[in-house]
Write an enzyme that holds these catalytic residues in place. Sequence first.
Site, short mmCIF file in Angstrom:
data_model
loop_
_atom_site.label_atom_id
_atom_site.label_comp_id
_atom_site.label_asym_id
_atom_site.label_seq_id
_atom_site.Cartn_x
_atom_site.Cartn_y
_atom_site.Cartn_z
N SER A 19 39.92 3.18 74.91
CA SER A 19 40.59 4.41 75.87
C SER A 19 39.70 5.47 76.61
CB SER A 19 41.64 4.89 74.88
OG SER A 19 42.29 6.10 75.93
N TYR A 48 44.19 11.15 68.66
CA TYR A 48 44.32 9.95 69.24
C TYR A 48 42.76 9.79 69.79
CZ TYR A 48 45.04 6.05 72.66
OH TYR A 48 45.02 5.02 73.38
C1 8X3 Z 1 45.50 5.75 76.59
C2 8X3 Z 1 45.28 6.60 77.74
O1 8X3 Z 1 45.06 9.01 78.72
O2 8X3 Z 1 46.76 8.57 77.23
O3 8X3 Z 1 44.82 5.26 75.84
O4 8X3 Z 1 44.36 8.83 76.37
S1 8X3 Z 1 45.48 8.36 77.39
#
Ligand code: 8X3
Length: 265
Positions: free
Chosen positions: A148, A161
Amino acid sequence: MTPENVPTSVPASVTESGTRVAVVTGAGSGIGAATARALAADGFHVVCAARRVERIAEVAAEISGTAVACDVTDADSVAALAQACGPVVHVLVNNAGGAFGNDPVESADPEQWKQMFDVNVVGLLRVTQALLPALRASGDALIVTLGSVAGRVVYENGAGYVAAKHGAKAVTQTLRLELCGEPVRISEVAPGMVHTPEFSLVRYGGDQSAADAVYDGVPDPLVAEDIAETVRWIASLPAHVNVDELVVRPRAQAANHKVHRVTQD
Ligand code: 8X3
C-alpha cells in the site's frame, strides 16, 4: 463449472499438464478476485483462497479454478492451503489484508492493531513459509505482496495500518535479499486509492457513509481491475525481470494527502 462442484484442491490433471498454478489469498472480492480473474485469463490455474467459502467458490467457478477456504491468521488453515495446492506453485499473490479502525495513536485500540499486524504481516509470513517449497519446485516462481502507499508515507489516524503495511514491505524486501540466487522473483504492488466495495467499509466498521466519503468527488479512483492488471503484467515478464516495487495511484491522487475532488454545486 458451478460453485457447487469447484475443486477444493488442485486437480492432478492440472499438475500433470504442466499448467502454471497461481495462488491468490483474499480472492473472494476486490483486488484478490480481480487478480484471480486476470491470472486465469493469462493461462494460470488459480487457487482462490479466502475465509468466505461461497465467495471463492463463485470466483473459482467462473475461472475454472480451485477454491480453498483459508484464514491466513490460522497456521493449520494455511498448512491445509499448502496441502491443497499440491507440489508445484508458480505464483503466490499475498493479497489478504485490511485496515481496521481509523483512530489517532492516542486512542487507537491495541486489539485492532494486533489484528492488522496478524493479517497484513504475520499472515504474509505464514502463507509464504507454507508455499515456499512448492514455489521453489516450479523453477521459476513469483511472490507478489499487495502492499500500500500506507507502507510508504504516514498519515493521521492511520498509524496501525501504516505500521502494518510498512511491516509487509520490510518482510518483502528482506525475503528478496534472503532468496537472492534462487529462482523466485519477489515484488510488491503498492496501491493508492482503490475503490472496492469492502476496504473502507471494513476500516470504518461497517459505516457505509464514512466509507463512501473517502471517494467523494474523486474522479475515477482506481478499481480492483487496475491493480489486478499490474500483477498480471509482473507475472507475464521474463524470469530474469524482477519488479521490486510498483506504486500505483489514480491520476487524481498525486500524494496521500493531495487528492483532487470535484465539488457539487
Ligand atoms: C489503501 C490505501 O491510502 O487508504 O491501502 O492507505 S490508503
